[in-house]
Design an enzyme around this catalytic site. Structure first.
Site, PDB file in Angstrom:
ATOM      1  N   ASN A 186     -14.715  64.544 -10.014  1.00  0.00           N
ATOM      2  CA  ASN A 186     -15.669  65.288  -9.204  1.00  0.00           C
ATOM      3  C   ASN A 186     -16.943  64.481  -9.066  1.00  0.00           C
ATOM      4  OD1 ASN A 186     -14.070  67.593  -8.917  1.00  0.00           O
ATOM      5  ND2 ASN A 186     -14.965  68.620 -10.670  1.00  0.00           N
ATOM      6  N   ARG A 191      -8.348  68.473  -8.707  1.00  0.00           N
ATOM      7  CA  ARG A 191      -8.066  67.268  -9.503  1.00  0.00           C
ATOM      8  C   ARG A 191      -6.758  67.374 -10.272  1.00  0.00           C
ATOM      9  NH1 ARG A 191     -12.748  66.732 -13.365  1.00  0.00           N
ATOM     10  NH2 ARG A 191     -12.486  68.977 -13.279  1.00  0.00           N
TER      11      ARG A 191
END
Length: 91
Positions: free
Chosen positions: A36, A18
């Site tokens: 996520n 990320r």
């Protein structure tokens, strides 16, 4: 202008996916968000010029060192004119 929704599968959590994606998106001058998911995948929306979005998708298919991307499912969305990039809470 192009906006996509993507689900990335494989070893993509706990490897900096990320936060590295955030830098890739910012360098490409694109916008969007990433988070996520509980099943171990990563979900993102990316918006920008066609070439910028494609460059980000190319990186998403490779992922960061230590990761192992096994698939990227992409769906086209209508652009919204978003600004910035957000790493969201897990979904």
């Amino acid at each position: 202008m192009r906006r996509v929704h993507a689900i990335v599968t494989g070893t993509v959590q706990g490897v900096g996916y990320r936060f590295t994606l955030q830098h890739v998106v910012e360098r490409a001058h694109a916008t969007g968000w990433v988070r996520n998911l509980r099943d171990g995948s990563v979900e993102a929306e990316i918006e920008g010029e066609d070439a910028a979005v494609e460059a980000v998708l190319d990186w998403m298919r490779e992922g960061p060192r230590g990761g192992d991307v096994t698939g990227v499912e992409v769906a086209e969305l209508s652009p919204t004119g978003g600004t910035g990039f957000e790493v969201r809470r897990d979904g």
